[in-house]
Design an enzyme around this catalytic site. Structure first.
Site, PDB file in Angstrom:
ATOM      1  N   GLY A   1      60.023 -63.564 -11.379  1.00 45.72           N
ATOM      2  CA  GLY A   1      58.927 -64.260 -12.055  1.00 45.72           C
ATOM      3  C   GLY A   1      57.545 -63.964 -11.519  1.00 45.72           C
TER       4      GLY A   1
ATOM      5  N   SER B   1      58.442 -67.218 -15.323  1.00 44.98           N
ATOM      6  CA  SER B   1      57.930 -65.855 -15.299  1.00 44.98           C
ATOM      7  C   SER B   1      56.416 -65.881 -15.335  1.00 44.98           C
ATOM      8  CB  SER B   1      58.450 -65.066 -16.496  1.00 44.98           C
ATOM      9  OG  SER B   1      59.813 -64.779 -16.323  1.00 44.98           O
TER      10      SER B   1
ATOM     11  N   CYS C   1      57.941 -55.618 -41.903  1.00 43.97           N
ATOM     12  CA  CYS C   1      57.679 -56.503 -43.028  1.00 43.97           C
ATOM     13  C   CYS C   1      57.555 -57.937 -42.525  1.00 43.97           C
ATOM     14  CB  CYS C   1      58.813 -56.398 -44.032  1.00 43.97           C
ATOM     15  SG  CYS C   1      59.081 -54.698 -44.513  1.00 43.97           S
ATOM     16  N   GLU C   2      56.485 -58.198 -41.814  1.00 44.11           N
ATOM     17  CA  GLU C   2      56.332 -59.490 -41.154  1.00 44.11           C
ATOM     18  C   GLU C   2      54.867 -59.611 -40.775  1.00 44.11           C
ATOM     19  OE1 GLU C   2      58.540 -62.631 -39.854  1.00 44.11           O
ATOM     20  OE2 GLU C   2      59.685 -60.769 -39.948  1.00 44.11           O
TER      21      GLU C   2
ATOM     22  N   ARG D   1      59.754 -57.721 -13.844  1.00 42.29           N
ATOM     23  CA  ARG D   1      58.482 -57.381 -14.471  1.00 42.29           C
ATOM     24  C   ARG D   1      57.468 -56.796 -13.478  1.00 42.29           C
ATOM     25  NH1 ARG D   1      56.377 -60.664 -18.680  1.00 42.29           N
ATOM     26  NH2 ARG D   1      58.044 -62.069 -18.057  1.00 42.29           N
TER      27      ARG D   1
ATOM     28  N   ARG E   1      57.056 -59.104 -27.573  1.00 43.11           N
ATOM     29  CA  ARG E   1      56.446 -60.147 -26.745  1.00 43.11           C
ATOM     30  C   ARG E   1      55.216 -60.790 -27.381  1.00 43.11           C
ATOM     31  NH1 ARG E   1      54.451 -59.477 -22.410  1.00 43.11           N
ATOM     32  NH2 ARG E   1      55.065 -61.434 -21.453  1.00 43.11           N
TER      33      ARG E   1
ATOM     34  N   TYR F   1      60.535 -55.533 -20.592  1.00 48.62           N
ATOM     35  CA  TYR F   1      60.814 -56.327 -21.790  1.00 48.62           C
ATOM     36  C   TYR F   1      60.268 -55.686 -23.073  1.00 48.62           C
ATOM     37  CZ  TYR F   1      61.892 -59.442 -17.984  1.00 48.62           C
ATOM     38  OH  TYR F   1      62.414 -59.956 -16.826  1.00 48.62           O
TER      39      TYR F   1
ATOM     40  N   GLU G   1      64.383 -61.623  -6.872  1.00 49.81           N
ATOM     41  CA  GLU G   1      64.786 -60.774  -7.999  1.00 49.81           C
ATOM     42  C   GLU G   1      63.613 -60.380  -8.885  1.00 49.81           C
ATOM     43  OE1 GLU G   1      69.029 -63.168  -8.493  1.00 49.81           O
ATOM     44  OE2 GLU G   1      67.302 -63.730  -9.696  1.00 49.81           O
TER      45      GLU G   1
HETATM   46  C1  LIG Z   1      64.323 -62.965 -15.841  1.00 51.19           C
HETATM   47  C2  LIG Z   1      64.900 -63.178 -14.506  1.00 51.19           C
HETATM   48  C3  LIG Z   1      64.437 -62.425 -13.410  1.00 51.19           C
HETATM   49  C4  LIG Z   1      63.296 -61.451 -13.518  1.00 51.19           C
HETATM   50  O1  LIG Z   1      62.137 -62.061 -13.929  1.00 51.19           O
HETATM   51  P1  LIG Z   1      60.749 -61.252 -13.911  1.00 51.19           P
HETATM   52  O2  LIG Z   1      59.784 -62.182 -14.542  1.00 51.19           O
HETATM   53  O3  LIG Z   1      60.962 -60.012 -14.684  1.00 51.19           O
HETATM   54  O4  LIG Z   1      60.445 -60.978 -12.472  1.00 51.19           O
HETATM   55  C5  LIG Z   1      65.042 -62.629 -12.206  1.00 51.19           C
HETATM   56  N1  LIG Z   1      66.064 -63.512 -12.042  1.00 51.19           N
HETATM   57  C6  LIG Z   1      66.530 -64.246 -13.081  1.00 51.19           C
HETATM   58  C7  LIG Z   1      67.641 -65.178 -12.865  1.00 51.19           C
HETATM   59  C8  LIG Z   1      65.966 -64.113 -14.334  1.00 51.19           C
HETATM   60  O5  LIG Z   1      66.428 -64.847 -15.344  1.00 51.19           O
END
Ligand SMILES: *Cc1c(COP(=O)(O)O)cnc(C)c1O
Length: 477
Positions: A283, A245, A401-402, A329, A370, A431, A326
């Site tokens: 990613g 990512s 509390c951390e 983010r 995060r 996220y 895919e």
């Molecule tokens: C987390 C993930 C994504 C999305 O990742 P981003 O960093 O949000 O773009 C896509 N495919 C798989 C398999 C993932 O685990």
């Protein structure tokens, strides 16, 4: 890059140059959602709605998502991929629901021509709720339940991405078990190509020593391919990799592409099967603060991937695969802002006579894990007003509390920041809500969509009674 995984605790390491949040500028490369602006009175607006008004109408903390921003980013991916792969076998873009899923947002993604990548029953049902047909959904996960596999097969999802040999056996077993005497599961194998890209170790998934994927180097990936060719319940439709990512280098994806395509060529040579799909995962990087680089445009990633695929198919003589990606983010993170109210403020003395200003807000690690989890860097700005006061290096912390409950490690905020001010933390659309918890019995904040001067709920604010309603002894009273 901000997510180096190295703690930035000492004042000496603070990147003073980039400490203040840049102002909203309406640009895709900015930190704020596209429609964010400062009104004449200095107050922040998003989607034509005053953030201070949101705070007083809906309460804080609350997540705000700019619909125009989300749609613009989602809509940029599809034509970029279509164009880059036009001379090959075309491309599909799956929005990674885990970044943030609601029926409303999944509906926007579908309307912008995307498919949906789900990795649980909840994400699949959200996608169906948004009107997705089975073939518009891909199912992920490294430990799918029987129920999830059945739901995927019964609804004819595009493919199940299988993560291990054990899972392959499980999927075959469930396919076999179907009421109608069994079905064939369309599977894609998630392989690890030994490529390490992106930020913090916990979010870099292409290298070998981690829970995801079938290793090419160890032979597990090949073993899984052979198993699919032996087992009639499994139809192998493609190969998948997700290398990490927060990746800012298109070349990392080209490298993964070559490893996947080599494996595809080996499958063709050995079994005479030319796999129709290749999935390069997500990613793609986003800018969290002014210190982060501007991310490459979707077209830059698309061209790099298409060049790697084109080169490989020309050399191998195999038919081009249909490619999918895919992104999660990169579509939803910049569309979202978290809105907090400022509470207790204190100055903590540091070595050398200096001090650090701690500003506590009414949320924290329960709405944004995060910073604690990856040492992620964020920025923040006053949202209800502007200030001419000099700025001070400030740490924004939560109410948990951390001591690791930090929202923004270092940010320049006006010295006159005070109890009751409204603080906005940008780039929290991904996220944030999806990883939110009820730590300290805090209700999870709701998610509002803003557009053209109107705000409406995507996900309602949780209330304490919602939490107590699951407490068996509380209800039993
Ligand atoms: C987390 C993930 C994504 C999305 O990742 P981003 O960093 O949000 O773009 C896509 N495919 C798989 C398999 C993932 O685990």
């Amino acid at each position: 890059m901000s997510e180096s995984g190295e703690a930035k605790t000492s004042a000496a390491e603070v990147d003073y140059e980039h400490l203040a949040a840049p102002e909203p500028n309406g640009e895709v490369s900015g930190i704020w959602p596209l429609t964010a602006q400062r009104a004449d009175d200095g107050a922040l607006t998003i989607g034509g709605v005053s953030v201070a008004q949101i705070a007083s109408d809906f309460g804080t903390p609350v997540y705000v998502i700019d619909e125009v921003d989300f749609r613009t980013r989602a809509a940029a991916w599809k034509p970029a991929m279509d164009e880059a792969f036009a001379d090959l076998a075309g491309a599909d873009v799956y929005y990674a629901c885990k970044a943030f899923a609601s029926v409303g947002v999944c509906g926007w993604a579908l309307e912008e021509g995307l498919r949906l990548d789900a990795c649980s029953e909840g994400e699949m049902r959200t996608a169906f709720g948004a009107g997705a047909k089975g073939e518009q959904i891909g199912l992920h996960g490294n430990n799918k339940s029987r129920r999830e596999i059945e739901m995927a097969i019964d609804n004819g999802v595009a493919h199940l991405v299988v993560d291990s040999l054990a899972e392959l056996a499980h999927v075959a077993d469930v396919a076999h078990w179907g009421d109608d005497g069994g079905t064939v599961a369309k599977v894609v194998l998630r392989v690890t190509a030994g490529i390490h890209a992106g930020g913090h170790e916990a979010i870099s998934t292409g290298h070998e020593d981690q829970k995801f994927g079938l290793s090419i180097a160890s032979g597990a990936a090949w073993e899984a391919i052979c198993e699919t060719q032996r087992n009639q319940r499994l139809e192998l439709v493609g190969l998948h990799s997700h290398i990490g990512s927060q990746i800012f280098t298109p070349e990392a994806f080209s490298q993964a592409a070559r490893a996947l395509l080599d494996l595809r060529a080996r499958t063709a040579a050995e079994f005479g099967v030319v796999l129709p799909e290749i999935d390069f995962g997500g990613g793609y990087g986003v800018r969290y603060t002014a210190a982060d680089p501007v991310a490459p445009a979707p077209a830059d990633y698309a061209r790099a991937l298409a060049a790697a695929v084109r080169e490989h198919v020309e050399a191998s003589g195999l038919a081009a695969p249909r490619v999918s990606i895919e992104p999660g983010r990169s579509i939803v993170a910049p569309a979202g802002v978290t809105v907090y109210s400022v509470g207790a403020i204190k100055d903590v003395p540091l070595e050398g006579g200096k001090s650090r200003k701690y500003v506590a807000v009414d949320g924290g690690m329960s709405d944004n894990i995060r910073t604690a989890l990856y040492d992620a860097a964020y920025t923040a700005a006053l949202a209800n007003r502007e200030s001419d006061a000099p700025s001070a290096v400030t740490r924004v912390v939560g109410k948990h509390c951390e001591s690791g409950d930090i929202v923004v490690r270092d940010v320049a905020l006006p010295e006159d920041i005070a109890f009751g001010d409204i603080l906005a933390v940008p780039v929290t659309g991904a996220y944030g809500r999806s990883m939110a918890s009820n730590y300290n019995m805090l209700p999870r904040p709701g998610v509002l969509a803003v557009r053209e001067g109107k705000a409406h709920w995507l996900i309602y604010q949780e209330e304490v009674p919602d939490l107590l309603s699951l407490d068996a002894d509380y209800i039993g009273e």
